[in-house]
Structure formats: C-alpha cells, structure tokens
Design a protein around this motif. Structure first.
Motif, PDB file in Angstrom:
ATOM      1  N   CYS A 187       3.860  -4.233  -5.544  1.00  0.00           N
ATOM      2  CA  CYS A 187       5.234  -4.139  -5.043  1.00  0.00           C
ATOM      3  C   CYS A 187       6.243  -3.874  -6.156  1.00  0.00           C
ATOM      4  N   PHE A 188       5.905  -4.240  -7.374  1.00  0.00           N
ATOM      5  CA  PHE A 188       6.805  -3.965  -8.497  1.00  0.00           C
ATOM      6  C   PHE A 188       6.808  -2.481  -8.871  1.00  0.00           C
ATOM      7  N   GLN A 189       6.000  -1.679  -8.175  1.00  0.00           N
ATOM      8  CA  GLN A 189       6.032  -0.227  -8.401  1.00  0.00           C
ATOM      9  C   GLN A 189       7.165   0.444  -7.625  1.00  0.00           C
ATOM     10  N   LEU A 190       7.937  -0.335  -6.857  1.00  0.00           N
ATOM     11  CA  LEU A 190       8.983   0.245  -6.011  1.00  0.00           C
ATOM     12  C   LEU A 190       9.970   1.121  -6.777  1.00  0.00           C
ATOM     13  N   PRO A 191      10.553   0.652  -7.898  1.00  0.00           N
ATOM     14  CA  PRO A 191      11.475   1.534  -8.617  1.00  0.00           C
ATOM     15  C   PRO A 191      10.808   2.783  -9.166  1.00  0.00           C
ATOM     16  N   VAL A 192       9.547   2.664  -9.583  1.00  0.00           N
ATOM     17  CA  VAL A 192       8.820   3.828 -10.114  1.00  0.00           C
ATOM     18  C   VAL A 192       8.640   4.869  -9.015  1.00  0.00           C
ATOM     19  N   LEU A 224      10.331   5.221  -6.093  1.00  0.00           N
ATOM     20  CA  LEU A 224      11.592   5.798  -5.609  1.00  0.00           C
ATOM     21  C   LEU A 224      12.202   6.757  -6.624  1.00  0.00           C
ATOM     22  N   THR A 225      12.109   6.422  -7.903  1.00  0.00           N
ATOM     23  CA  THR A 225      12.639   7.324  -8.929  1.00  0.00           C
ATOM     24  C   THR A 225      11.832   8.614  -8.987  1.00  0.00           C
ATOM     25  N   LEU A 226      10.516   8.499  -8.801  1.00  0.00           N
ATOM     26  CA  LEU A 226       9.671   9.697  -8.783  1.00  0.00           C
ATOM     27  C   LEU A 226      10.011  10.574  -7.580  1.00  0.00           C
ATOM     28  N   LEU A 227      10.276   9.953  -6.436  1.00  0.00           N
ATOM     29  CA  LEU A 227      10.686  10.720  -5.253  1.00  0.00           C
ATOM     30  C   LEU A 227      12.041  11.393  -5.477  1.00  0.00           C
ATOM     31  N   GLU A 236      22.730   8.269  -1.889  1.00  0.00           N
ATOM     32  CA  GLU A 236      23.372   8.050  -0.597  1.00  0.00           C
ATOM     33  C   GLU A 236      22.356   7.602   0.450  1.00  0.00           C
ATOM     34  N   MET A 237      21.173   8.216   0.412  1.00  0.00           N
ATOM     35  CA  MET A 237      20.118   7.850   1.361  1.00  0.00           C
ATOM     36  C   MET A 237      19.679   6.400   1.156  1.00  0.00           C
ATOM     37  N   LEU A 238      19.512   5.987  -0.103  1.00  0.00           N
ATOM     38  CA  LEU A 238      19.073   4.619  -0.391  1.00  0.00           C
ATOM     39  C   LEU A 238      20.137   3.601  -0.031  1.00  0.00           C
ATOM     40  N   LYS A 239      21.403   3.946  -0.238  1.00  0.00           N
ATOM     41  CA  LYS A 239      22.494   3.030   0.118  1.00  0.00           C
ATOM     42  C   LYS A 239      22.577   2.840   1.631  1.00  0.00           C
ATOM     43  N   LYS A 240      22.465   3.950   2.371  1.00  0.00           N
ATOM     44  CA  LYS A 240      22.525   3.861   3.830  1.00  0.00           C
ATOM     45  C   LYS A 240      21.325   3.114   4.392  1.00  0.00           C
ATOM     46  N   GLY A 241      20.196   3.205   3.707  1.00  0.00           N
ATOM     47  CA  GLY A 241      18.982   2.545   4.196  1.00  0.00           C
ATOM     48  C   GLY A 241      18.783   1.142   3.666  1.00  0.00           C
ATOM     49  N   ARG A 242      19.831   0.565   3.071  1.00  0.00           N
ATOM     50  CA  ARG A 242      19.692  -0.766   2.463  1.00  0.00           C
ATOM     51  C   ARG A 242      19.304  -1.821   3.501  1.00  0.00           C
ATOM     52  N   ARG A 243      19.930  -1.779   4.682  1.00  0.00           N
ATOM     53  CA  ARG A 243      19.617  -2.781   5.713  1.00  0.00           C
ATOM     54  C   ARG A 243      18.170  -2.646   6.189  1.00  0.00           C
ATOM     55  N   PHE A 244      17.734  -1.383   6.374  1.00  0.00           N
ATOM     56  CA  PHE A 244      16.339  -1.164   6.792  1.00  0.00           C
ATOM     57  C   PHE A 244      15.374  -1.579   5.684  1.00  0.00           C
ATOM     58  N   ALA A 245      15.802  -1.379   4.435  1.00  0.00           N
ATOM     59  CA  ALA A 245      14.956  -1.773   3.307  1.00  0.00           C
ATOM     60  C   ALA A 245      14.766  -3.284   3.281  1.00  0.00           C
ATOM     61  N   ILE A 246      15.814  -4.031   3.562  1.00  0.00           N
ATOM     62  CA  ILE A 246      15.706  -5.497   3.572  1.00  0.00           C
ATOM     63  C   ILE A 246      14.700  -5.951   4.625  1.00  0.00           C
ATOM     64  N   ALA A 272      16.222   0.452  -8.410  1.00  0.00           N
ATOM     65  CA  ALA A 272      15.819   1.822  -8.097  1.00  0.00           C
ATOM     66  C   ALA A 272      17.031   2.690  -7.759  1.00  0.00           C
ATOM     67  N   ILE A 273      18.027   2.122  -7.101  1.00  0.00           N
ATOM     68  CA  ILE A 273      19.244   2.886  -6.788  1.00  0.00           C
ATOM     69  C   ILE A 273      19.939   3.325  -8.070  1.00  0.00           C
ATOM     70  N   LEU A 274      20.008   2.419  -9.048  1.00  0.00           N
ATOM     71  CA  LEU A 274      20.618   2.776 -10.335  1.00  0.00           C
ATOM     72  C   LEU A 274      19.810   3.863 -11.039  1.00  0.00           C
ATOM     73  N   SER A 275      18.480   3.734 -10.996  1.00  0.00           N
ATOM     74  CA  SER A 275      17.625   4.722 -11.644  1.00  0.00           C
ATOM     75  C   SER A 275      17.744   6.086 -10.967  1.00  0.00           C
ATOM     76  N   VAL A 276      17.791   6.087  -9.635  1.00  0.00           N
ATOM     77  CA  VAL A 276      17.932   7.341  -8.890  1.00  0.00           C
ATOM     78  C   VAL A 276      19.281   7.987  -9.184  1.00  0.00           C
ATOM     79  N   ARG A 277      20.321   7.180  -9.351  1.00  0.00           N
ATOM     80  CA  ARG A 277      21.643   7.732  -9.687  1.00  0.00           C
ATOM     81  C   ARG A 277      21.595   8.463 -11.039  1.00  0.00           C
ATOM     82  N   ILE A 278      20.886   7.867 -12.002  1.00  0.00           N
ATOM     83  CA  ILE A 278      20.767   8.511 -13.320  1.00  0.00           C
ATOM     84  C   ILE A 278      20.022   9.841 -13.196  1.00  0.00           C
ATOM     85  N   VAL A 279      18.920   9.831 -12.428  1.00  0.00           N
ATOM     86  CA  VAL A 279      18.143  11.059 -12.224  1.00  0.00           C
ATOM     87  C   VAL A 279      18.992  12.121 -11.530  1.00  0.00           C
TER      88      VAL A 279
END
Length: 280
Positions: A191-196, A198-201, A210-220, A252-259
């Motif tokens: 489960c700790f591979q989640l940021p890896v 999402l950043t790869l995607l 934007e997609m990850l922010k909107k899906g925050r509730r579903f992610a929880i 992962a959201i922060l990492s995706v923003r950088i990418v």
C-alpha cells in the motif's frame, strides 16, 4: 519560406526517432519468450533466497518477535512463550518465514525484472523517467514494513495484551502470530506504493491534480475498504493502515503537481522553440 523549412526539420529528426524505437517492436512470441525468461529469473531468485532464509529462519523469527517482547518489556514476571498445537505446524511456519524473507529481500530484483521486460517497448526518455520509480519502489516498501514493525504492530499487541485477566492470558500460536505480523508487513509495503503508482500514472498523463482532488472523497472510501480487506480484522491494524494511506494520497497529489508543472514547462519550451524556428 517557413513552410519549406518545416518538412526538412521533420525529416532531419525522423532517423533519431526511428533509432529510439529500434528493437522496441517485436512479435508476440518474442514478448512471451522474454516474459518467460523474466519469470524464470524471478522464480530462481525467490527459490535461492528461500533456501537461504530457511537456514536462518530462527533469526527471522527472533526479529519478528521483537514487538511482542516489547509488550512485556516492563513485566519481568511474564515469560515470552508461543505455542504450536500440531506436530508439523512449526515446520510449515518456518517455510512461510523463509518465503516471506525471500519475497522481502527479493523485491528489488523482481521489480528490476519487471522493468527489464517493459523497457524495450519504451522511448529513451521514458526509460530514463522510469528509473527513479524503480529506486523509489523498494524504498517505500521498506518504509511500510518499518512502520508496521515499530508502530502499528506494537500498538495492536498492546491493545490485545490489555484484554488479559488473571484467568485469561495471552499465549498465541506461533503460526498465528507470525501470520499476523507478516500479513501486516506485506500489506503496508504494497500500500505504500500508492504515491509511486499515482506519480507514474501522471507521467503518462492518465491522472492529474484536479482529478485526484475531485476524487479525494472516493479515495477515502476506497482506502477504508482496502484497509478492511487486507489487514487482520481488528480496528488498530485497519486504522493504522488507513491513516498512512491517506497521508500518502496527499503526498501523491503534491508529487503529481510537480510532474504536471514540469510537463507544462517542457511543452511551453517546445512550443516556443517551434514558433521561433517557424518565424525564421
């Protein structure tokens, strides 16, 4: 004049693109042969490591017993005892320990074999972009394992040991305790591979901020479901996995923003270069 130069530029760059893709297109049979080779290498590595880990299974057992010893560290009257109730139970437990150790130690090698199978079908810049994720994958796996060993497992054991009474004492079976510990370690490591992931995607433009922010509730909700499914049925383990996973989702959201910002800057630079060459 600009229109006449543009095809020349494209023709000039064409051989370089063809060189990048040289050897990347292969028949299906060659892909299957390559996949079989990588699977055989991975299986050989796991078997060799499993034999080695079986020889030191007692040492692995002592390491995994550390959190349980910590529960009674301040109680000198309590004897640390684990039992087994079937003649073959300890032997198969040591086999499980050896397999667990082989997967844990062989994880970087298996990840490398997956990369070597995928790499021939990628562009040069895509292969270079994949290398940091190859390094990050075992690092995050070890981080998850360490969190279990030093935080989640001691908390869960303290919770269960606190239910003891004068008549009822905690005396776990060796297979059940080790199964509990190994399940948590592998679950957290994966489960700790989640940021890896999402950043790869994000690198291949399948997800964005934007997609990850909107899906925050579903992610929880998804995180809670995953934590309930892959951890033992106790609240400490489930909450102990759900909270770090949500923190990793935010990371992962922060990492995706950088990418995403890097990609936008690169596209802007390419557009500026094209507009400059066309104006000439």
């Amino acid at each position: 004049m600009a229109d006449a130069k543009q095809p020349q530029l494209e023709d000039k760059n064409k051989p370089e693109v063809e060189d990048e893709l040289a050897g990347s297109e292969a028949p299906l049979l060659e892909h299957l042969i390559e996949l079989r080779k990588r699977l055989i290498y991975s299986a050989i590595a796991v078997v060799v490591l499993m034999i080695g880990c079986f020889l030191i299974s007692k040492n692995i057992f002592d390491i995994l017993l550390g959190p349980y010893r910590g529960v009674y560290a301040n109680d000198p009257t309590h004897t640390i005892e684990l039992i087994y109730t079937a003649p073959q139970e300890l032997f198969f437990t040591e086999l499980n320990l050896a397999f667990f150790g082989a997967i844990f130690l062989g994880f970087p090698f298996i990840a490398t074999q997956i990369y070597l199978f995928v790499a021939p079908g990628l562009y040069k810049h895509e292969r270079k972009a994949l290398v940091p994720y190859l390094i990050a994958t075992p690092i995050f796996f070890i981080m998850g394992a360490l969190m279990v060993y030093f935080t989640v497992l001691p908390m869960a054991l303290h919770f269960f040991a606190g239910m003891e009474t004068e008549e009822i004492k905690l005396m776990p079976r060796v297979s059940e305790y080790l199964g509990f510990a190994m399940t948590l370690i592998l679950a957290f490591g994966i489960c700790f591979q989640l940021p890896v992931v999402l950043t790869l995607l994000a690198q291949i433009d399948l997800v964005n901020v934007e997609m990850l922010k909107k899906g925050r509730r579903f992610a929880i909700v998804g995180i809670l479901i995953v934590a309930a499914l892959i951890t033992p049925p106790d609240p400490i383990s489930q909450i102990g996995l759900a909270l770090p996973m949500y923190a990793l989702y935010e990371l992962a959201i922060l990492s995706v923003r950088i990418v995403q910002k890097r990609r936008e800057a690169k596209l802007a630079a390419q557009e500026a270069e094209l507009s400059g060459s066309s104006s000439e």
